[in-house]
Design an enzyme around this catalytic site. Structure first.
Site, PDB file in Angstrom:
ATOM      1  CG  HIS A  14      -1.894   1.074   1.328  1.00 31.33           C
ATOM      2  ND1 HIS A  14      -3.046   0.995   2.096  1.00 31.33           N
ATOM      3  CD2 HIS A  14      -1.926   2.311   0.762  1.00 31.33           C
ATOM      4  CE1 HIS A  14      -3.728   2.115   1.997  1.00 31.33           C
ATOM      5  NE2 HIS A  14      -3.062   2.943   1.199  1.00 31.33           N
ATOM      6  CG  HIS A  65      -1.466   6.202  -2.584  1.00 25.40           C
ATOM      7  ND1 HIS A  65      -2.653   5.972  -3.240  1.00 25.40           N
ATOM      8  CD2 HIS A  65      -1.666   5.800  -1.304  1.00 25.40           C
ATOM      9  CE1 HIS A  65      -3.536   5.464  -2.392  1.00 25.40           C
ATOM     10  NE2 HIS A  65      -2.967   5.349  -1.213  1.00 25.40           N
ATOM     11  CG  HIS A 116      -7.679   3.478  -0.004  1.00 24.38           C
ATOM     12  ND1 HIS A 116      -7.049   2.868  -1.050  1.00 24.38           N
ATOM     13  CD2 HIS A 116      -6.736   4.258   0.614  1.00 24.38           C
ATOM     14  CE1 HIS A 116      -5.771   3.262  -1.067  1.00 24.38           C
ATOM     15  NE2 HIS A 116      -5.558   4.102  -0.068  1.00 24.38           N
ATOM     16  CD  GLU A 118      -7.358   6.661   4.765  1.00 24.47           C
ATOM     17  OE1 GLU A 118      -7.963   6.675   3.674  1.00 24.47           O
ATOM     18  OE2 GLU A 118      -6.254   7.228   4.948  1.00 24.47           O
ATOM     19  CG  ASP A 135      -1.507   5.765   2.794  1.00 27.33           C
ATOM     20  OD1 ASP A 135      -1.834   5.509   1.633  1.00 27.33           O
ATOM     21  OD2 ASP A 135      -2.285   6.273   3.619  1.00 27.33           O
ATOM     22  CG  ASP A 136      -0.041   8.992   0.477  1.00 25.31           C
ATOM     23  OD1 ASP A 136       0.000   8.911  -0.763  1.00 25.31           O
ATOM     24  OD2 ASP A 136      -1.028   8.673   1.151  1.00 25.31           O
TER      25      ASP A 136
END
Ligand code: ADE
Ligand code: ZN
Length: 324
Positions: free
Chosen positions: A14, A16, A194, A197, A275-276
């Site tokens: 996961h 991005h 997703h 969340e 994630d980011d």
């Protein structure tokens, strides 16, 4: 424990790719493409990364992504992330990309794909990092726009293993994309979404029943529904949990409040992901370390997060066996 975590072989499920854009590269690309940024410096950009919820982050994230214009930009972005994978002992990564963030601005789907694919091929060859690519539909956009994006993906099936759903969860439930996912599944794509969340636990149930997902991205709101937690354990539905992200976006106030260790001990297939990372203050190792610092976990438990990620990956069984 710290050195154990640093060298633990990891699999990321996961991340991005647009969320790996570090401010240094953002400034470099802004200059290369003559794009104005609302920050005076790299430091000012980092300082501005204070979020109150998912939407407050997404606004900043979509703004940053505007510096990505050319095939080389997407190559540089992806290559920089792969170098971080190497440092963190990430052996395999399954990367999300958001084509609509770029096609909406007039950047061709082909440009995005070509840059990312070339970097992933180099990653495989030069760094021995295997990878898969997952196209995410932006859930705040229309069903029609998602169908158009799926049509563009059809000629890249060799490179795209699955489709997912990201962006603003509240007000955009899985049901909105049921027909798009039906078509994607019919075409042979795997699906993820997703869910849970910051949206309700019912989104997790609906992603499983309506979108036929192979994994739930985040899924931490399952704890609102104890029966669902038991079902997730029973069916061994993988959750791609992102600890630092959840703290930055205030899903949990402190890491000690996070439920991922409870879920692991309840028998769920929990994984740890970044994630980011450029926005949330850490890549894979940082996420593992943050969990180990906040909880009295054993090395076996930390290794289980990795073992789950291998199992939940979209690699064929013989490739999974090589990672074990
Ligand atoms: N896009 C990038 N990061 C995301 C996240 N954590 N949730 C939803 N959409 C995203
Ligand atoms: Zn995400």
């Amino acid at each position: 424990m710290e050195s154990f975590i640093r060298t633990l072989p990891k699999v990321e499920l996961h991340v991005h790719i647009e969320g790996t854009l570090e401010p240094e590269l953002m400034f470099q690309l802004a200059q290369r493409n003559q794009i104005a940024l609302p920050y005076d410096s790299v430091e000012a950009a980092r300082k501005a990364y204070q979020f109150t919820d998912l939407q407050s982050f997404l606004d900043v994230y979509y703004l940053g992504a505007q510096v990505l214009q050319t095939e080389q930009d997407f190559y540089d972005l992806t290559w920089a992330y792969l170098l971080r994978c190497q440092q963190d002992h990430v052996m395999h990564t399954e990367i999300f990309f958001d084509p609509q963030t770029h096609t909406q601005r007039g950047v061709a789907f082909q440009t995005v794909m070509a840059g990312i694919i070339r970097a992933l091929a180099d990653g495989e060859q030069k760094l021995e990092i295997s990878s898969r690519l997952i196209l995410c539909f932006l859930r705040h956009l229309s069903e029609e726009a998602a169908f158009e994006t799926l049509a563009q993906a059809m000629s890249y099936q060799e490179y795209i293993v699955g489709v997912g759903l990201d962006s603003s969860e509240k007000g955009h439930p899985p049901e909105k994309f049921r027909r798009v996912f039906e078509q994607a599944l019919h075409a042979g794509f795997l699906t993820v979404a997703h869910a849970g969340e910051e949206g309700p636990a019912s989104n997790i149930r609906d992603a499983i029943s309506m979108l036929r997902v192979s994994r739930i991205d985040h899924g931490v709101q399952c704890s609102q529904d104890p029966e669902l937690v038991q079902e997730l354990a029973d069916i061994q539905m993988p959750l791609t949990v992102c600890p630092l992200s959840n703290i930055k976006l205030r899903v949990f106030e402190r890491m000690a409040d996070h439920n991922l260790v409870d879920l692991l001990r309840h028998g769920l297939c929990v994984t740890i992901n970044s994630d980011d990372p450029a926005y949330f203050g850490g890549y894979m190792t940082d996420n593992f370390l943050a969990v180990a610092h906040a909880f009295a976990v054993t090395k076996e438990e930390m290794a289980a997060f990795s073992a789950h990620a291998i199992r939940a990956s979209f690699l064929p069984d013989e490739e999974k066996a090589k990672l074990q």
